[in-house]
Each structure stands twice: as C-alpha cells, then as structure tokens.
Design a protein around this motif. Structure first.
Motif, mmCIF file in Angstrom:
data_model
loop_
_atom_site.group_PDB
_atom_site.id
_atom_site.type_symbol
_atom_site.label_atom_id
_atom_site.label_comp_id
_atom_site.label_asym_id
_atom_site.label_seq_id
_atom_site.Cartn_x
_atom_site.Cartn_y
_atom_site.Cartn_z
ATOM 1 N N GLY A 499 -29.117 -5.943 28.162
ATOM 2 C CA GLY A 499 -29.741 -7.221 28.470
ATOM 3 C C GLY A 499 -30.402 -7.924 27.317
ATOM 4 N N ALA A 500 -30.351 -7.361 26.116
ATOM 5 C CA ALA A 500 -30.977 -8.021 24.964
ATOM 6 C C ALA A 500 -30.103 -9.172 24.515
ATOM 7 N N GLU A 501 -30.572 -10.436 24.736
ATOM 8 C CA GLU A 501 -29.740 -11.591 24.444
ATOM 9 C C GLU A 501 -30.387 -12.506 23.427
ATOM 10 N N ASP A 502 -31.242 -11.965 22.553
ATOM 11 C CA ASP A 502 -31.845 -12.782 21.514
ATOM 12 C C ASP A 502 -30.776 -13.201 20.512
ATOM 13 N N GLY A 503 -30.863 -14.432 20.025
ATOM 14 C CA GLY A 503 -29.926 -14.900 19.016
ATOM 15 C C GLY A 503 -28.640 -15.409 19.645
ATOM 16 N N PRO A 504 -27.724 -15.891 18.803
ATOM 17 C CA PRO A 504 -26.469 -16.451 19.299
ATOM 18 C C PRO A 504 -25.574 -15.379 19.912
ATOM 19 N N ARG A 505 -24.762 -15.807 20.864
ATOM 20 C CA ARG A 505 -23.811 -14.887 21.478
ATOM 21 C C ARG A 505 -22.761 -14.471 20.456
ATOM 22 N N ARG A 506 -22.418 -13.193 20.514
ATOM 23 C CA ARG A 506 -21.453 -12.665 19.554
ATOM 24 C C ARG A 506 -20.374 -11.925 20.324
ATOM 25 N N TYR A 507 -19.137 -12.260 20.076
ATOM 26 C CA TYR A 507 -18.006 -11.593 20.718
ATOM 27 C C TYR A 507 -17.236 -10.793 19.663
ATOM 28 N N LEU A 508 -16.914 -9.564 19.985
ATOM 29 C CA LEU A 508 -16.163 -8.704 19.084
ATOM 30 C C LEU A 508 -14.849 -8.282 19.731
ATOM 31 N N PRO A 509 -13.782 -8.182 18.957
ATOM 32 C CA PRO A 509 -12.538 -7.653 19.521
ATOM 33 C C PRO A 509 -12.747 -6.217 20.006
ATOM 34 N N PHE A 510 -12.148 -5.907 21.116
ATOM 35 C CA PHE A 510 -12.263 -4.591 21.746
ATOM 36 C C PHE A 510 -10.847 -4.145 22.083
ATOM 37 N N MET A 511 -10.437 -3.016 21.516
ATOM 38 C CA MET A 511 -9.049 -2.585 21.675
ATOM 39 C C MET A 511 -8.970 -1.127 22.107
ATOM 40 N N VAL A 512 -8.019 -0.839 22.972
ATOM 41 C CA VAL A 512 -7.657 0.537 23.313
ATOM 42 C C VAL A 512 -6.238 0.751 22.799
ATOM 43 N N SER A 513 -6.079 1.689 21.875
ATOM 44 C CA SER A 513 -4.767 1.932 21.273
ATOM 45 C C SER A 513 -4.112 3.164 21.880
ATOM 46 N N PHE A 514 -2.790 3.077 22.052
ATOM 47 C CA PHE A 514 -1.971 4.221 22.458
ATOM 48 C C PHE A 514 -0.850 4.356 21.430
ATOM 49 N N VAL A 570 -1.294 -1.692 22.150
ATOM 50 C CA VAL A 570 -2.684 -2.110 21.965
ATOM 51 C C VAL A 570 -3.105 -2.964 23.155
ATOM 52 N N LEU A 571 -4.114 -2.470 23.880
ATOM 53 C CA LEU A 571 -4.714 -3.233 24.973
ATOM 54 C C LEU A 571 -5.927 -3.954 24.409
ATOM 55 N N LYS A 572 -5.945 -5.289 24.536
ATOM 56 C CA LYS A 572 -6.959 -6.082 23.857
ATOM 57 C C LYS A 572 -7.895 -6.788 24.840
ATOM 58 N N SER A 573 -9.151 -6.879 24.423
ATOM 59 C CA SER A 573 -10.151 -7.642 25.161
ATOM 60 C C SER A 573 -11.241 -8.041 24.175
ATOM 61 N N GLN A 574 -12.377 -8.497 24.694
ATOM 62 C CA GLN A 574 -13.527 -8.828 23.867
ATOM 63 C C GLN A 574 -14.771 -8.219 24.487
ATOM 64 N N VAL A 575 -15.784 -7.996 23.638
ATOM 65 C CA VAL A 575 -17.023 -7.424 24.129
ATOM 66 C C VAL A 575 -18.207 -8.149 23.509
ATOM 67 N N ARG A 576 -19.214 -8.433 24.326
ATOM 68 C CA ARG A 576 -20.509 -8.880 23.833
ATOM 69 C C ARG A 576 -21.410 -7.657 23.781
ATOM 70 N N PRO A 577 -21.933 -7.296 22.609
ATOM 71 C CA PRO A 577 -22.721 -6.058 22.495
ATOM 72 C C PRO A 577 -23.884 -5.969 23.471
ATOM 73 N N GLU A 578 -24.425 -7.109 23.866
ATOM 74 C CA GLU A 578 -25.559 -7.051 24.789
ATOM 75 C C GLU A 578 -25.110 -6.954 26.251
ATOM 76 N N LYS A 579 -23.813 -7.128 26.504
ATOM 77 C CA LYS A 579 -23.307 -7.104 27.876
ATOM 78 C C LYS A 579 -22.358 -5.937 28.140
ATOM 79 N N GLY A 580 -21.592 -5.529 27.129
ATOM 80 C CA GLY A 580 -20.605 -4.479 27.320
ATOM 81 C C GLY A 580 -19.299 -5.024 27.881
ATOM 82 N N ALA A 581 -18.324 -4.142 28.038
ATOM 83 C CA ALA A 581 -17.010 -4.518 28.565
ATOM 84 C C ALA A 581 -16.257 -3.254 28.933
ATOM 85 N N LYS A 582 -15.130 -3.430 29.618
ATOM 86 C CA LYS A 582 -14.306 -2.276 29.956
ATOM 87 C C LYS A 582 -12.853 -2.697 30.085
#
Length: 593
Positions: A499-514, A570-582
C-alpha cells in the motif's frame, strides 16, 4: 488457477517483511557487505600474486619434489564411463576434446602448438584424453608415455596455466589412475618420472589457494595420488590428504546428499572421485573411514533424487543435464539402493511426481561466497519432464561455458524476472579475477511449504526475497493434479511494504519464462495466448495462461559448455511494486493432438 486457493492465501512471510527501519538496516548491511567484498578481493589478489611468483621459483619447485616417491603401488579405478573410440582416434593422430579437434599425425605434439579453443586446452592439460586412450587397446600405452614426455618437456617444470585450477587437479587424478597400467610398457626412468609427476602435482594441490571452492576435491585427489605411490611420499600424502578430506567432507556433502554448491552435477562428480578414493584405499589395505562410506551413500541417494524421468540429471546451479550413461556409471556400485525421497530440504530442491508429469523445483537460496562461483540467481526455477520428454528446462549453463555469466541471471531459467534486472548477479572486473565470479545480492531467505494429498496431488509453495531491492517478494505456487495429470502454477509478486504509494506510479515488466529443451518445439495458438509444446515423442502439451502477452523467443541451451539453439516461452505482464501482480498458468496434455 483452477482448484487453487486465492493468491491472498500466500501471505507475506514475517521473515521476508520489512519497513523503513528494515530497509535502512538492509542498506547498512549492503554497505558492510560491499566493503567486506572489497577487502576479501584485495587480500585474494595480493595472495594470488605472491603465490604465482613463489610457485614459479626454484625453491618452491624443490619443496614439492621431496621426498621423491620410490615407485608405484595402487591402480585406482575411476568408474566414469570411457569412450574407446576417442582413444582409437588419438592412435590415428586425431585428438578430439570438448568439441575441438587437433590433427597430430603419427608423431605430432599437442603441447607444442596452439589449441583450437580454451576449453580444448583445459581438457588437454587436464589429461582428459588419457583414460580414453588407455581403453583403446594395443599401442595405447606407448603413445600415452610419449605424450606424457611431450608435456613434461614443455610444461613439466612450471607454467601458470598448466599448474593451476582444474588442469592440475584432473591431470594428477588421471595420471594417478593410469600410471600402474602404463608401467609394464615403461622404462625405469619413465616410471620414476611418472611417480614424481604425481607426487609434485598432489603436493601443489595441497598448497595452492587458487580454488578454495574445491578444497575437498583437491584433498581427495591428493589422497588418491598418495595411494598410487610407495615410500614416504605415499605415506605423507595419504595422511595429510585424508585428514583434509575428513575435515571438509560433512561441510560439502549435506545430510540429504546434496553438494554444498547446490549443483547436482558437482555432487555426481564428487561421487566418482570418492568411489575412486575408496577403491584406492582398499588396494592399499587401508579401511575406508566411516565418514567416507556415509558420504558415498548420501551422494548416491542424491544422484538418484536428481535423475529425472528422461534419465538425465537435473540441470541447476551451474550443473548441466548429464547423460544417462554417466549417471548409471555413478550408481553401478549400488544398483539396489533405496528409493530417494521427493524432497531434499538441506540442499534445497523439491521433486513432484505425477502420472506423466515430473517437476524439479529449486527451493533454496543460491550458495554464497567461495561456493558460489557457479551459482545462479534463479530462485524457484523449475524443470519439467512429460513422459520421457524434458520440455521445460534452463539454459543449462556451466563453468565450461567461458564468458557466459549472463546465463547465470534470472531470465536464463524457468522462473520469474522483473524489469531488466536479476535476483542476484555474478561479480565482475578485478574482484571476479581475484575471488572468482561469486554470486552476490541473491535471495537469502526462501520459505518452502509442501503438502502431499494421497491420490489427489501435490501442493508446493516457494517464497523468496530475491527481488527485495524492488520491494517485492516472489511467491510461486505449484499444484500437480494427479487425477487430471496436469500442472497448475501461479506466480505472484507481493509488495514487501503493501500500500505504499508515495511518489509517481512505476510499472515494471514482469515475466515468467519457460525455457524449452533443444529437442522440444513450441507453437503459438490462434488465440495468441496458448502455446502447444511437443518433445521427441510428439505428444502435445498445452501451456495456457492469463498473461497480458505471450511470446516465443530464441534462446540457448548449454551442453558441455557449448550452446545449442533452443526457444523460450515468455509470459508477460506488468507490476507496480506497491501493488504487486500475478500470472497464472497451466500445463496439460493436448488430447486433440
């Protein structure tokens, strides 16, 4: 993921949690670790320079020459499989080593001309050709004696390359195992020279500090060398070597039989050497220490654990997928050994066995410090065998793949990667030259929960802190459904500070490789999401998922240090570190194909 509890049930373990104070403490520890590494590297660099000067000096050469061995005694047996055809090729003037070829003719000297590759040179000076040549039949001993003389003439006094690392270790081992068999064809002078080569090599192994990760293996080789000799030289080498073996054995061979480096291949190779040592001691009428016998039993059980349904070894942490013939040779001494468990908690691996699907999961932190020179930053990585087809694997990197340290990073295995980073990295620059390519900043805490439900399936949760620098924890949940004969997976990135949302939103590539095995092929379905995978048996398996995007990219798979073409799903998505992803996925047999 159908049939699986919600992601929320994979809670952030308390050991992996942290707030501002924890982050400050982590930063302080990182600074101390960096300073500590600098000092260790500086000390190792100074020590290495001093040793190189000293080892090449006449006084040192004199110290490893005395006392001179009287002659040859035991003929230690190395159970590794032999290739007599390679030996016959050498008899015909063609030397084949590690994918390189050198045409010598009838009288050519391989030590007085350039090697085609560095790997070839390592194998050449390690005498990897000697056991195969000895299996080639008539004329082999005479040629071996000539090649030994050629090496001795050029490199017998001292050489920084030939007298260090695995070249010295393997050369001493091979020569100790072959010398007694060479003796009937050798003159007294040649026998004396061989015995001295063995003694000098063994003493140098016990003195040098250039491979601290292999102290046990070097002590084993020095003891084998002592068994091959007679006289005071033999007695001293056996006494000193065996003492060092006993001091290190339980630290390297873990209670479940895993090698402390966490490399399945390293455990297999150590088993070969310990079996050779056991044989050599027996020939000298010396009972094997109980600790040695226990270590052999534990390593044998571990090799069985790491052998997958295709007959090859699991390829993790700097170890490659060793061929079935070599695995069988390591276990031939104990054909009826007990069936290993499905869990190896001390070395940190979990095996899941279904009707057609077999999964091996890396469920431990990578090795650290001197044992991490081949470690990989690939927590929670998996290998998957369907039937007899190894479909999902890693790049199979090993130290033989010179200059390919990038394949030790997270995206080179079948696991999660975030952004353009990795859950750990190998040292580079002068620190790597001084210490070796240690793995640093890797996962330090890994939590594993396993639940076997009879006739239903196996649940496995692996949670690690490899992405803590991004404020994330990776949780991999696997369920092997025995009834449906399918594997379901869920990869979650969970905020360390939710839940820490200080500062601008940041999205990072999130990948599961096989990563696909080179013998497997994959094709994308029309929906642009599902992937059909087939191995040599031509049985199809669907990989379905809920990723935002799916791609099949080219990759590489290493075999004895040489890269083969392969592919990666490669299964691709994005993640916000303060929110998580799956990302959720499922591997199931393609009944319509």
């Amino acid at each position: 993921m159908e049939g699986a509890p919600a992601t929320g049930s994979v809670r952030k373990p308390s050991a992996l949690a942290g707030g501002p104070k924890a982050r400050a403490h982590t930063g302080a520890r990182w600074g101390a670790r960096t300073k500590g590494l600098f000092l260790k590297a500086l000390g190792a660099s100074i020590r290495g320079n001093v040793e190189r000067e000293w080892f090449g000096s006449p006084p040192h050469r004199a110290t490893i020459t005395r006392p001179r061995p009287v002659g040859l005694a035991a003929h230690p047996h190395d159970p590794r499989p032999l290739d007599a055809e390679r030996g016959r090729q050498l008899l015909e003037g063609v030397l084949v080593l590690d994918g390189g070829v050198l045409r010598l003719g009838e009288t050519g000297d391989p030590f007085d001309q350039p090697s085609p590759t560095r790997q070839f040179a390592i194998a050449l000076h390690g005498f990897d050709w000697l056991p195969h040549l000895m299996a080639a039949g008539p004329g082999a001993s005479r040629l071996a004696l000539r090649l030994l003389q050629d090496w001795r003439r050029v490199f017998g006094t001292w050489n920084g390359f030939s007298w260090s690392g695995e070249r010295l270790e393997r050369r001493t081992f091979h020569l100790a195992c072959a010398a007694k068999a060479l003796a009937p064809e050798a003159s007294d002078a040649e026998i004396s020279a061989m015995a001295l080569d063995i003694a000098r090599g063994a003493r140098q192994l016990l003195k040098a500090s250039d491979a601290p990760d292999r102290k046990l293996e070097r002590a084993v080789v020095a003891t084998i060398a002592g068994c091959a000799l007679t006289g005071k030289a033999s007695d001293r080498l056996i006494a000193v070597g065996l003492k060092k073996v006993m001091a290190r054995l339980d630290a390297i061979v873990l209670p479940d039989g895993g090698h402390a480096s966490r490399s399945p291949e390293a455990g297999l190779e150590l088993l070969f050497d310990l079996l050779t040592l056991d044989d050599a001691l027996g020939q000298r009428g010396r009972p094997a220490p109980e600790a040695l016998t226990r270590a052999i039993d534990r390593l044998s059980s571990s090799v069985r654990f790491f052998t997958l349904a295709d007959g090859h070894l699991a390829a993790f942490q700097g170890g490659e997928a060793v061929e079935p013939r070599r695995v069988a040779a390591a276990l031939a001494h104990d054909d009826h050994g007990p069936r290993p468990p499905q869990s190896a908690p001390h070395v940190g691996y979990q095996k899941m066995q279904g009707g057609s699907i077999q999964v091996m999961a890396d469920a431990g932190p990578p090795a650290i410090r001197v044992l991490s020179v081949a470690a990989c930053a690939q927590p929670a990585a998996v290998e998957i065998v369907c039937g007899k087809d190894r479909l999902i694997t890693s790049c199979g990197w090993s130290p033989e793949a010179t200059g390919a340290n990038a394949f030790r990073l997270s995206d080179a295995a079948s696991t999660v990667s975030v952004g353009d980073g990795s859950a750990g990295r190998p040292l580079s620059g002068w620190r790597a030259e001084a210490l070796g390519p240690w793995l640093v900043d890797g996962a330090t805490q890994v939590e594993v929960k396993r639940h076997d439900v009879a006739d239903t399936g196996v649940w496995l949760d692996v949670v690690h802190d490899g992405w803590k620098r991004l404020g994330l924890t990776h949780a991999r949940r696997l369920f092997l459904d025995l009834k449906a004969d399918e594997l379901r997976g869920e990869d979650s990135l969970i905020p360390i500070v939710a839940g820490a949302e200080d500062g601008p939103r940041r999205y990072l590539p999130f990948m599961v490789s096989f990563h696909l095995h080179p013998d497997a092929r994959a094709s994308l379905a029309r929906d642009g999401r599902s992937v059909l995978i087939k191995g040599p048996s031509n049985v199809g398996w669907w990989l379905r998922n809920d990723a935002v995007d799916v791609a099949i990219a080219p990759s590489a798979h290493f075999d004895h240090g040489h890269a083969r073409r392969a592919g990666t799903i490669v299964l691709k998505s994005q993640v916000r570190p303060e929110k998580g992803a799956k990302i959720r996925w499922k591997l199931a047999r393609a009944t319509d194909h």
